[in-house]
Write an enzyme that holds these catalytic residues in place. Structure first.
Site, PDB file in Angstrom:
ATOM      1  CE  LYS A  17     -34.098  -7.747  42.049  1.00  0.00           C
ATOM      2  NZ  LYS A  17     -33.438  -7.210  43.262  1.00  0.00           N
ATOM      3  CE  LYS A  39     -38.928  -3.803  41.035  1.00  0.00           C
ATOM      4  NZ  LYS A  39     -37.720  -3.475  41.771  1.00  0.00           N
ATOM      5  CD  GLU A 110     -35.456  -4.854  38.979  1.00  0.00           C
ATOM      6  OE1 GLU A 110     -35.653  -3.798  38.358  1.00  0.00           O
ATOM      7  OE2 GLU A 110     -34.963  -4.886  40.124  1.00  0.00           O
TER       8      GLU A 110
HETATM    9  N1  LIG Z   1     -22.387  -3.846  37.516  1.00  0.00           N
HETATM   10  C1  LIG Z   1     -22.605  -2.665  38.102  1.00  0.00           C
HETATM   11  N2  LIG Z   1     -21.798  -1.616  37.837  1.00  0.00           N
HETATM   12  C2  LIG Z   1     -22.002  -0.406  38.420  1.00  0.00           C
HETATM   13  N3  LIG Z   1     -23.015  -0.132  39.279  1.00  0.00           N
HETATM   14  C3  LIG Z   1     -23.870  -1.137  39.554  1.00  0.00           C
HETATM   15  C4  LIG Z   1     -23.727  -2.445  39.003  1.00  0.00           C
HETATM   16  N4  LIG Z   1     -24.714  -3.229  39.471  1.00  0.00           N
HETATM   17  C5  LIG Z   1     -25.444  -2.439  40.291  1.00  0.00           C
HETATM   18  N5  LIG Z   1     -24.950  -1.198  40.327  1.00  0.00           N
HETATM   19  C6  LIG Z   1     -25.489  -0.071  41.109  1.00  0.00           C
HETATM   20  O1  LIG Z   1     -25.757  -0.528  42.417  1.00  0.00           O
HETATM   21  C7  LIG Z   1     -27.003  -0.007  42.898  1.00  0.00           C
HETATM   22  C8  LIG Z   1     -27.960  -1.170  43.218  1.00  0.00           C
HETATM   23  O2  LIG Z   1     -28.221  -1.871  42.013  1.00  0.00           O
HETATM   24  P1  LIG Z   1     -29.708  -2.149  41.491  1.00  0.00           P
HETATM   25  O3  LIG Z   1     -29.590  -2.571  40.051  1.00  0.00           O
HETATM   26  O4  LIG Z   1     -30.603  -0.985  41.774  1.00  0.00           O
HETATM   27  O5  LIG Z   1     -30.087  -3.383  42.443  1.00  0.00           O
HETATM   28  P2  LIG Z   1     -31.451  -4.205  42.613  1.00  0.00           P
HETATM   29  O6  LIG Z   1     -32.265  -3.958  41.370  1.00  0.00           O
HETATM   30  O7  LIG Z   1     -31.035  -5.631  42.734  1.00  0.00           O
HETATM   31  O8  LIG Z   1     -32.094  -3.691  43.852  1.00  0.00           O
HETATM   32  C9  LIG Z   1     -27.543   0.895  41.797  1.00  0.00           C
HETATM   33  O9  LIG Z   1     -27.140   2.211  42.046  1.00  0.00           O
HETATM   34  C10 LIG Z   1     -26.855   0.358  40.555  1.00  0.00           C
HETATM   35  O10 LIG Z   1     -26.748   1.289  39.505  1.00  0.00           O
HETATM   36 MG   LIG Z   2     -34.172  -3.153  41.228  1.00  0.00          MG
END
Ligand SMILES: Nc1ncnc2c1ncn2[C@@H]1O[C@H](COP(=O)(O)OP(=O)(O)O)[C@@H](O)[C@H]1O
Ligand SMILES: [Mg+2]
Length: 228
Positions: A17, A39, A110
């Site tokens: 996200k 956020k 977010e």
């Molecule tokens: N499309 C993507 N390409 C590369 N890395 C990603 C991608 N989506 C998520 N990540 C990585 O995966 C991890 C978890 O994603 P994150 O955005 O923090 O999830 P959430 O906000 O849903 O908890 C982070 O380190 C993020 O940078």
């Molecule tokens: Mg997050």
């Protein structure tokens, strides 16, 4: 006029996200001067420099003063707040987004966890979404096994609340499984909202052209209007 607001929520946590929201902020900056990623509440913040809030702030071209709804325990926001001796309320959560919306041109918010994650004993993210009155709500979900159930359940539950979702954004998982690549087509048979895009693994800046359509059509400016 208040800024347009896009809410990024999802089927759970650790699914991409923040990564999606960062890419949306970067893409919006190509269209609008002042774009803020926020956020409204975050748990699991032990080092503010590594928080989602900080990732979104770094992507932003417009910065608002941070609220104080940060909690160290890496648990659900309602529990992290309770352990910190406080209770999250709708006005405090809405304020965190409204202040950015009053001053910026575009805001990407977010929400923590998934759409039905609790924020307080009688408050879940879905309630907050309704109070925020966003222009668009994106449901992020990982392109992996289990997503058919998770999206189906979330979309049905949102519909029961009268909450309109713009569509699903599938995010490529770090570890693909046998279902990865099949889920967009399969979801179209089971859910009444579209799968808008599948986001590959790449840095947020490299995802700008992929997420740009999620911002909606470009609005013609007077200088770009064609004379009759
Ligand atoms: N499309 C993507 N390409 C590369 N890395 C990603 C991608 N989506 C998520 N990540 C990585 O995966 C991890 C978890 O994603 P994150 O955005 O923090 O999830 P959430 O906000 O849903 O908890 C982070 O380190 C993020 O940078
Ligand atoms: Mg997050």
């Amino acid at each position: 006029m208040p800024a347009r607001l896009i809410v990024v929520t999802g089927t759970g946590t650790g699914i991409g996200k923040t990564h999606l929201a960062e890419a949306l902020v970067l893409a919006w900056r190509r269209r609008l001067p002042r774009v803020a990623g926020v956020k409204p509440v975050e748990s699991g913040v032990t080092d503010p420099r590594e928080s989602d809030t900080e990732r979104l702030r770094r992507a932003s071209s417009f910065h608002v003063k941070h609220g104080d709804l940060f909690f160290p325990d890496p648990v659900s926001p309602h529990l992290a707040a309770r352990r910190a001796g406080t209770l999250l309320t709708v006005p405090a959560l809405v304020r965190a987004v409204a202040e950015a919306r009053a001053l910026a041109d575009g805001v990407v918010a977010e929400l923590p966890g998934g759409l039905f994650t609790p924020l307080a004993p009688d408050l879940i993210n879905a309630d907050l979404v309704q109070r925020l009155e966003p222009d668009s709500v994106l449901l992020a979900a990982p392109d992996r096994l289990g997503v058919l159930h998770d999206v189906n359940a979330t979309v049905r539950a949102a519909s029961a609340l009268g909450l309109a979702l713009a569509g699903v954004v599938l995010i490529a998982p770090e570890h693909p499984d046998a279902s990865t690549g099949t889920n967009a087509a399969e979801l179209s048979h089971f859910v009444p909202i579209p799968v808008l895009v599948t986001v590959p693994r790449a840095a947020p800046a490299d995802l700008i052209p992929i997420v740009d359509p999620l911002l909606g059509p470009r609005v013609a400016t007077p200088t770009s209007a064609v004379a009759p």
